[in-house]
Scaffold this active site. Structure first.
Site, mmCIF file in Angstrom:
data_model
loop_
_atom_site.group_PDB
_atom_site.id
_atom_site.type_symbol
_atom_site.label_atom_id
_atom_site.label_comp_id
_atom_site.label_asym_id
_atom_site.label_seq_id
_atom_site.Cartn_x
_atom_site.Cartn_y
_atom_site.Cartn_z
ATOM 1 N N HIS A 1 -64.169 -5.796 44.345
ATOM 2 C CA HIS A 1 -65.345 -4.971 44.055
ATOM 3 C C HIS A 1 -66.575 -5.702 44.564
ATOM 4 O O HIS A 1 -66.748 -6.883 44.307
ATOM 5 C CB HIS A 1 -65.486 -4.717 42.553
ATOM 6 C CG HIS A 1 -66.706 -3.905 42.243
ATOM 7 N ND1 HIS A 1 -66.710 -2.524 42.312
ATOM 8 C CD2 HIS A 1 -67.972 -4.264 41.931
ATOM 9 C CE1 HIS A 1 -67.921 -2.080 42.035
ATOM 10 N NE2 HIS A 1 -68.704 -3.110 41.793
ATOM 11 N N ARG B 1 -78.320 5.540 32.370
ATOM 12 C CA ARG B 1 -79.050 4.313 32.709
ATOM 13 C C ARG B 1 -79.858 4.498 33.974
ATOM 14 O O ARG B 1 -80.965 3.959 34.108
ATOM 15 C CB ARG B 1 -78.050 3.160 32.890
ATOM 16 C CG ARG B 1 -77.464 2.681 31.574
ATOM 17 C CD ARG B 1 -76.257 1.794 31.822
ATOM 18 N NE ARG B 1 -76.552 0.686 32.687
ATOM 19 C CZ ARG B 1 -75.710 0.183 33.597
ATOM 20 N NH1 ARG B 1 -74.503 0.693 33.752
ATOM 21 N NH2 ARG B 1 -76.064 -0.824 34.351
ATOM 22 N N SER C 1 -69.793 -2.008 32.954
ATOM 23 C CA SER C 1 -69.615 -0.785 33.735
ATOM 24 C C SER C 1 -68.608 -1.019 34.871
ATOM 25 O O SER C 1 -67.631 -0.270 35.041
ATOM 26 C CB SER C 1 -70.982 -0.366 34.293
ATOM 27 O OG SER C 1 -70.847 0.596 35.286
ATOM 28 N N LYS D 1 -64.183 0.085 34.843
ATOM 29 C CA LYS D 1 -63.525 0.918 35.862
ATOM 30 C C LYS D 1 -62.408 0.146 36.566
ATOM 31 O O LYS D 1 -61.334 0.684 36.833
ATOM 32 C CB LYS D 1 -64.561 1.402 36.886
ATOM 33 C CG LYS D 1 -65.428 2.523 36.338
ATOM 34 C CD LYS D 1 -66.568 2.888 37.261
ATOM 35 C CE LYS D 1 -67.642 1.862 37.229
ATOM 36 N NZ LYS D 1 -68.961 2.234 37.664
HETATM 37 N N1 URA Z 1 -72.046 -0.470 39.749
HETATM 38 C C1 URA Z 1 -71.470 0.050 38.643
HETATM 39 O O1 URA Z 1 -70.375 0.575 38.704
HETATM 40 N N2 URA Z 1 -72.113 -0.035 37.480
HETATM 41 C C2 URA Z 1 -73.326 -0.627 37.350
HETATM 42 O O2 URA Z 1 -73.848 -0.692 36.257
HETATM 43 C C3 URA Z 1 -73.926 -1.162 38.509
HETATM 44 C C4 URA Z 1 -73.248 -1.069 39.698
#
Ligand code: URA
Length: 428
Positions: A84, A170, A185, A189
């Site tokens: 990521h 947000r 966050s 995922k």
């Molecule tokens: N990418 C994300 O998935 N979440 C965030 O809060 C910032 C970047």
């Protein structure tokens, strides 16, 4: 257990630590619409201002994972590894990286995003390939992974729905820039996606979310700790995002450049980062002794995996990519050494050319973007093209050029330069 949203907000506002039960209730109640948007935005602001302990961040992440499905790849014959990136300008690394890692023996199940603002999105880039599909069912994902060893697609609505809702909130309440909220966050995922190993590319610099290396390091440490708490082998590389990666910023032109890397060529920085991240992914997946990623780029096996991955998702790897209707050259006004090519300025310019979107629902112009003819440290001559802007609509050039004002510096007398390395640090 039931709580009162106002009590939870007050507790965090006054610097208190939320209990596991309070966090579980908050995420569940927000996902179900029991906590109102205005209450969650107050809580998000309290978290941004007061922070969270490691236990709170771990539990918050856990509750967001439990708000939806958790994917499972244990039936695959290969170990899984994913990457990521916290987002940058010209960051096309996933495109050469996923097939390279697949060619070296790991499976890469990557759920990716679209660009918003000045940073690009992997799905937007891949969608410039005719026929390529970002939306796959879980069964299709498994079939592509099995066949090609790598799949890059959009996250379905069942994955961490609490984050989906909270991220949108947000975005419009000035609460994106909170390290615990960003970390939970991203990690909710990635953990829900079911990867066994995860390598984070945490970027620092003008073109990144985190402008300073210190903030990027704290974000990296927080995410690595969350990964460890959830049994995902997680490593982070801190990388420089002061200038765009490679020589293209856009969608189709970044695909072109990625294919050059897969063919064994391409810009040095893109190759360096692809190989560094690929080695980390393989090591984290327990495949340290596997084929070296640099060899996979040289011997054509990474390219074979790319072709297989694109074809399996309906794309035609041989189809011509979209080409912009109009171009505009930016010329060097003096001779010397290019000392600055600011990632943020170039990212905003590409976005204004149509490569990015202003609102989530906007389409992107796949052919729009910027080709860079010189990178920092290179000698340029007055009158030489520094970059070529590509757009379908020539009225976009003016605002793109405005974004580039002050983004480029050419110096005639250059002393010692102290450019930082591309890979600044490693956190495990
Ligand atoms: N990418 C994300 O998935 N979440 C965030 O809060 C910032 C970047």
């Amino acid at each position: 257990m039931t709580f009162d949203a106002v009590d939870v907000i007050r507790a965090k506002r006054d610097g208190g630590e939320l209990s596991d039960a309070q966090i579980d209730w908050t995420i569940d109640a927000y996902t179900k619409g029991v906590i109102a948007e205005e209450q969650m935005s107050a809580l998000a602001m309290a978290i941004l201002l007061k922070g969270m302990t490691r236990r709170e961040v771990a539990r918050w992440t856990d509750a967001m994972i439990r708000s939806g499905e958790r994917m499972d790849w244990s039936g695959l014959s290969r170990p899984t590894a994913d990457k990521h990136s916290t987002g940058g300008v010209g960051d096309k690394i996933t495109l050469p990286l996923a097939p390279t890692v697949a060619a070296c023996g790991a499976a890469v199940p990557q759920l990716s995003g679209r660009g918003l603002g000045h940073t690009g999105g992997t799905l937007d880039k891949l969608e410039s390939i005719p026929g390529w599909r970002a939306s796959l069912s879980n069964e299709e994902m498994l079939a592509v992974l099995d066949r090609a060893g790598a799949v890059v697609c959009a996250a379905g609505s069942g994955l961490a729905p609490a984050d989906r809702k909270l991220y949108a909130l947000r975005d419009v309440t000035g609460t994106v820039e909170s390290i615990p909220l960003i970390a939970s966050s991203i990690m909710s995922k990635k953990i829900a996606e079911g990867t066994g190993a995860l390598v984070l590319d945490v970027k620092a610099g003008s073109g990144a979310f985190m402008k300073s290396v210190e903030d990027a390091r704290e974000l990296a440490r927080t995410m690595v700790a969350i990964g460890a708490d959830h049994g995902v082998r997680t490593v982070a590389l801190l990388t420089a995002m002061d200038t765009p990666l490679g020589r293209t910023v856009g969608n189709a032109i970044e695909v072109d450049e990625s294919v050059e890397v897969l063919a064994g060529g391409g810009p040095e920085d893109v190759v360096e980062l692809t190989v560094a991240l690929a080695r980390e992914m393989l090591a984290a997946a327990g495949l340290a002794g596997a084929k070296d990623p640099a060899d996979a780029l040289r011997d054509g096996s990474a390219m074979d995996a790319w072709r297989s991955m694109i074809t399996a998702q309906g794309g035609d790897p041989d189809a011509p990519l979209p080409v912009a209707k109009e171009t505009h050259e930016v010329l060097a006004t003096e001779s010397g050494v290019l000392t600055r090519l600011d990632a943020f300025g170039v990212g905003v310019a590409a976005w204004r050319l149509g490569a990015g979107r202003a609102r989530k629902e906007d389409p992107v112009a796949h052919a729009a973007g910027i080709v860079l003819h010189a990178k920092p440290g290179e000698t340029v001559h007055a009158g030489q093209p520094l970059m070529t802007l590509h757009a379908d609509d020539p009225s976009r050039f003016e605002r793109a050029l405005a974004a580039l004002e002050g983004a480029v510096e050419v110096e005639t007398a250059v002393g010692e330069t102290s450019e930082r390395p591309l890979v600044i640090d490693r956190i495990a």
